[in-house]
Scaffold this motif. Structure first.
Motif, PDB file in Angstrom:
ATOM      1  N   TYR A 189      14.068  24.664  -5.073  1.00  0.00           N
ATOM      2  CA  TYR A 189      14.455  24.315  -6.507  1.00  0.00           C
ATOM      3  C   TYR A 189      14.410  25.185  -7.627  1.00  0.00           C
ATOM      4  CZ  TYR A 189      15.306  21.148 -10.168  1.00  0.00           C
ATOM      5  OH  TYR A 189      16.124  20.677 -11.574  1.00  0.00           O
ATOM      6  N   GLU A 246      23.174  26.226  -9.518  1.00  0.00           N
ATOM      7  CA  GLU A 246      22.799  25.455  -8.608  1.00  0.00           C
ATOM      8  C   GLU A 246      21.588  24.589  -9.110  1.00  0.00           C
ATOM      9  OE1 GLU A 246      21.202  25.313  -3.823  1.00  0.00           O
ATOM     10  OE2 GLU A 246      22.478  26.234  -4.932  1.00  0.00           O
ATOM     11  N   VAL A 247      20.286  25.190 -10.002  1.00  0.00           N
ATOM     12  CA  VAL A 247      19.755  24.176 -10.349  1.00  0.00           C
ATOM     13  C   VAL A 247      20.501  22.911 -11.970  1.00  0.00           C
ATOM     14  CG1 VAL A 247      17.491  23.921 -11.593  1.00  0.00           C
ATOM     15  CG2 VAL A 247      17.669  25.560  -9.764  1.00  0.00           C
ATOM     16  N   ASP A 272      19.805  14.604  -5.331  1.00  0.00           N
ATOM     17  CA  ASP A 272      20.465  16.428  -4.628  1.00  0.00           C
ATOM     18  C   ASP A 272      19.573  16.456  -3.961  1.00  0.00           C
ATOM     19  OD1 ASP A 272      22.359  18.559  -5.420  1.00  0.00           O
ATOM     20  OD2 ASP A 272      20.186  19.500  -5.710  1.00  0.00           O
ATOM     21  N   ARG A 273      17.636  17.135  -4.487  1.00  0.00           N
ATOM     22  CA  ARG A 273      16.744  17.843  -3.568  1.00  0.00           C
ATOM     23  C   ARG A 273      16.385  17.472  -2.002  1.00  0.00           C
ATOM     24  NH1 ARG A 273      16.983  23.097  -3.939  1.00  0.00           N
ATOM     25  NH2 ARG A 273      19.359  22.670  -4.909  1.00  0.00           N
ATOM     26  N   ALA A 313      21.816  20.563 -10.194  1.00  0.00           N
ATOM     27  CA  ALA A 313      21.822  19.003 -10.422  1.00  0.00           C
ATOM     28  C   ALA A 313      21.145  18.523 -11.070  1.00  0.00           C
ATOM     29  CB  ALA A 313      20.280  20.215  -9.940  1.00  0.00           C
ATOM     30  N   SER A 314      20.440  19.395 -12.606  1.00  0.00           N
ATOM     31  CA  SER A 314      19.265  18.969 -13.181  1.00  0.00           C
ATOM     32  C   SER A 314      20.553  18.370 -14.810  1.00  0.00           C
ATOM     33  CB  SER A 314      18.623  19.609 -13.852  1.00  0.00           C
ATOM     34  OG  SER A 314      18.879  20.518 -14.137  1.00  0.00           O
ATOM     35  N   VAL A 335      18.391  14.345  -9.079  1.00  0.00           N
ATOM     36  CA  VAL A 335      18.167  15.518  -9.169  1.00  0.00           C
ATOM     37  C   VAL A 335      17.028  15.297  -7.592  1.00  0.00           C
ATOM     38  CG1 VAL A 335      15.713  17.863  -8.743  1.00  0.00           C
ATOM     39  CG2 VAL A 335      17.272  16.826 -11.090  1.00  0.00           C
TER      40      VAL A 335
END
Length: 123
Positions: free
Chosen positions: A91, A50-51, A23-24, A54-55, A20
């Protein structure tokens, strides 16, 4: 980039995950352990694709106020820039509200708390 850090961010959940962070923020964050007293963990189901991507999960931790003496949520504090704080805001889904908190160490930091706490107080 750390030299430009303007904010302290307390994370108890997915913002601690390396995937994460990459990504962020485009980098791994260096954190220090701390805790948020007077709160406890619960979980929320995330629907933002999207979240979830990412996670790697749709089940995310969420902190809510606790009336139990001694309750605290363990986590990490990260020094981040203005741009990284904006990326963290982007995010986090609507279940979370960024709030300034005082940690067990006495340090002030931003944390994402349950947004419904204010909603239910108004009901």
């Amino acid at each position: 980039m750390v030299d430009q850090a303007a904010h302290q961010l307390f994370s108890y959940g997915t913002l601690q995950l390396p995937e994460v962070q990459l990504d962020r923020f485009g980098r791994l964050l260096e954190g220090r352990s701390d805790a948020l007293p007077g709160f406890r963990l619960t979980y929320v189901t995330i629907t933002d694709p999207e979240v979830i991507a990412a996670s790697g999960t749709d089940r995310h931790p969420l902190v809510i106020a606790s009336s139990q003496d001694g309750d605290a949520v363990e986590g990490s504090v990260f020094a981040i820039t203005d741009a990284e704080l904006a990326a963290a805001d982007d995010y986090e889904v609507d279940d979370y509200a960024r709030t300034e908190v005082v940690l067990r160490s006495g340090a002030k930091a931003w944390a994402y708390l349950a947004a419904t706490a204010q909603d239910s107080a108004a009901s």
